[in-house]
Design an enzyme around this catalytic site. Structure first.
Site, PDB file in Angstrom:
ATOM      1  N   ASP A 174      -0.909  -5.988   8.856  1.00  0.00           N
ATOM      2  CA  ASP A 174      -1.784  -4.997   8.681  1.00  0.00           C
ATOM      3  C   ASP A 174      -3.126  -5.542   8.256  1.00  0.00           C
ATOM      4  O   ASP A 174      -3.291  -6.218   7.021  1.00  0.00           O
ATOM      5  CB  ASP A 174      -1.593  -4.117   7.416  1.00  0.00           C
TER       6      ASP A 174
ATOM      7  N   TRP B 270       0.847  -1.176  -0.020  1.00  0.00           N
ATOM      8  CA  TRP B 270       0.036  -0.087  -0.100  1.00  0.00           C
ATOM      9  C   TRP B 270       0.964   1.207   0.040  1.00  0.00           C
ATOM     10  O   TRP B 270       1.799   1.364   0.707  1.00  0.00           O
ATOM     11  CB  TRP B 270      -0.945  -0.025   1.034  1.00  0.00           C
TER      12      TRP B 270
ATOM     13  N   LYS C 283     -13.140   0.055   6.033  1.00  0.00           N
ATOM     14  CA  LYS C 283     -13.808  -0.972   5.220  1.00  0.00           C
ATOM     15  C   LYS C 283     -15.010  -1.867   5.634  1.00  0.00           C
ATOM     16  O   LYS C 283     -16.037  -1.560   5.093  1.00  0.00           O
ATOM     17  CB  LYS C 283     -12.695  -1.569   4.427  1.00  0.00           C
TER      18      LYS C 283
HETATM   19  C1  LIG Z   1      -3.394  -1.872   3.328  1.00  0.00           C
HETATM   20  C2  LIG Z   1      -4.102  -0.909   3.949  1.00  0.00           C
HETATM   21  N1  LIG Z   1      -3.863  -0.736   5.234  1.00  0.00           N
HETATM   22  C3  LIG Z   1      -4.198   0.622   6.101  1.00  0.00           C
HETATM   23  C4  LIG Z   1      -5.107   1.326   5.306  1.00  0.00           C
HETATM   24  C5  LIG Z   1      -5.677   2.389   6.335  1.00  0.00           C
HETATM   25  O1  LIG Z   1      -7.010   2.741   6.215  1.00  0.00           O
HETATM   26  P1  LIG Z   1      -7.619   3.932   7.206  1.00  0.00           P
HETATM   27  O2  LIG Z   1      -6.639   4.745   7.878  1.00  0.00           O
HETATM   28  O3  LIG Z   1      -8.546   4.553   6.424  1.00  0.00           O
HETATM   29  O4  LIG Z   1      -8.391   3.106   8.176  1.00  0.00           O
HETATM   30  C6  LIG Z   1      -5.546   1.118   4.114  1.00  0.00           C
HETATM   31  C7  LIG Z   1      -6.665   2.058   3.474  1.00  0.00           C
HETATM   32  O5  LIG Z   1      -6.774   1.980   2.128  1.00  0.00           O
HETATM   33  C8  LIG Z   1      -5.218  -0.168   3.508  1.00  0.00           C
HETATM   34  O6  LIG Z   1      -5.516  -0.323   2.087  1.00  0.00           O
END
Ligand SMILES: Cc1ncc(COP(=O)(O)O)c(C=O)c1O
Length: 404
Positions: free
Chosen positions: A217, A136, A252
């Site tokens: 993660d 990511w 999500k």
């Molecule tokens: C792999 C991954 N880790 C962490 C996140 C963190 O998301 P958020 O900070 O919106 O909870 C995302 C969001 O797209 C993600 O795809």
């Protein structure tokens, strides 16, 4: 007028916006009726909306009615939420019963990554974090800001459309003891290629033998195979290795993107170390943002602990999961039916919202400019951007670009 030398910010150069922001702007400016956005990183339903879950709406109403204060929540967050997240992630695993897990509510998964990064730096300033290639795109800036050194290990084989596990293991074998291995719990973003159970076992054994700290993660629990099934890797690691970092996001699976709710959990070797870890997590959080936001975590706490709301949530997550997995099958079928010169069946076996189409940058640009189908330049698509009314058009456009 103060002298020029007094200007602090003049030294800053313009930072280019994220590539995805540029694509979003192009999409907004496109007035074609056929335009399709497959670049966004959020779930969309069949009508192209990112809905508020019904369980969330109900919990929200109850919370607002019962709320009697807006005073701060504690630094470590909502205790009910933290306990609920531990149960969601680890189930009734011994590490929870043995008081070996320190969990702190964070502003989204990103906040969790940030807190975890700072904690790791505090614990071992020279530790290296090894990221999958690709990973990511926010992993790197978030962890670098915490002062950590980053390395990459091979993961996705673009030619074979799958994990190059042999190359990955070869690289992991060379990681130093005390270093950190960042893994995606499920629904790998951006490639959609997830580790099999057997591969998790190999990595667990490797991490134990080499004293590597796994850092998982878990941003999409429930969106791959099931809420419990998607925690397989985390729970397996918790069983095998003495120390583990897990960051979860509720963006999500609860659809709570803008409420910023997530959690960091550290599994420590014993209860005493866990207590020290918790105090350090609190210290890090205090230094970064002081107190987490309340609303999203209060919703998750309520949903997880109210029998009816939890059942409703589980049904809603199942519907999201079924839609995404169903779209994978539908999309692959459409591409084949429309005579695609390329085999896209790998997309059906990948999981989560994302997959690489595996087409060239020039083809991505043609899709955008000639057919108004938008995706990031790597050819990563968000399957949830496809729906009943655009699937034929998207498949036709891709086939047309591949054929000429
Ligand atoms: C792999 C991954 N880790 C962490 C996140 C963190 O998301 P958020 O900070 O919106 O909870 C995302 C969001 O797209 C993600 O795809």
């Amino acid at each position: 007028m103060p002298g020029k030398e007094s200007s602090v910010f003049e030294s800053l150069e313009q930072v280019p916006p994220d590539a995805i922001i540029g694509i979003m702007a192009l999409f907004r400016a496109d007035d074609s009726e056929n335009k399709v956005d497959l670049s966004v990183g959020v779930y969309q339903d069949d009508s192209g909306k990112t809905p508020v879950l019904e369980c969330v709406r109900r919990a929200e109403r109850e919370i607002l009615e019962a709320q009697s204060t807006k005073t701060y929540v504690g630094i470590t967050g909502n205790a009910g939420f933290n306990a609920g997240m531990q149960e969601l992630i680890f189930g009734d695993h011994a590490v929870v019963k043995d008081q070996r897990v320190a969990t702190v509510q964070t502003p989204g998964g990103s906040g969790g990554l940030c807190v975890a990064g700072h904690l790791l730096h505090r614990a071992r300033a020279n530790a290296r974090v090894h990221l999958s290639d690709p990973s990511w795109p926010n992993h790197s800036p978030l962890l670098k800001l915490a002062g950590l050194h980053l390395e990459e290990y091979p993961y996705y084989d673009y030619r074979e459309h799958g994990i190059d596990f042999e190359a990955m293991v070869h690289a992991v074998e060379r990681i130093h003891a005390g270093d950190v291995l960042l893994l995606h719990g499920c629904c790998h973003n951006p490639c959609g290629a997830d580790l099999s159970k057997e591969q998790w076992h190999v990595l667990a054994e490797l991490c134990l033998r080499r004293r590597i700290v796994p850092f998982i993660d878990l941003a999409y629990q429930g969106l791959s195979e099931g809420i419990v099934e998607d925690a397989y890797g985390v729970r397996l690691m918790a069983e095998h290795v003495p120390e583990l970092v897990v960051v979860a996001s509720c963006s999500k699976n609860f659809g709570l993107y803008r409420e910023r709710v997530g959690a960091v959990s550290i599994v420590a070797e014993d209860a005493a170390t866990r207590d020290a870890v918790l105090s350090n997590l609190a210290r890090v959080a205090r230094g970064l943002y002081s107190m987490p936001p309340d609303h999203g975590a209060a919703i998750v706490d309520r949903v997880l602990h109210d029998e009816k709301l939890r059942a409703l949530w589980e049904d809603e997550v199942e519907a999201i999961r079924a839609r995404i997995n169903g779209l994978r099958t539908l999309f692959v079928g459409k591409l084949a039916k429309r005579g695609s010169p390329r085999d896209f069946s790998f997309i059906e076996h990948e999981r989560g919202m994302f997959s690489f189409l595996g087409i060239s940058k020039a083809q991505v640009i043609r899709l955008r400019e000639e057919f108004h189908v938008y995706m990031v330049e790597s050819s990563r698509i968000n399957l949830a951007g496809i729906n009943a009314s655009n699937v034929d058009y998207v498949a036709d456009s891709i086939v047309a670009v591949l054929e000429s």
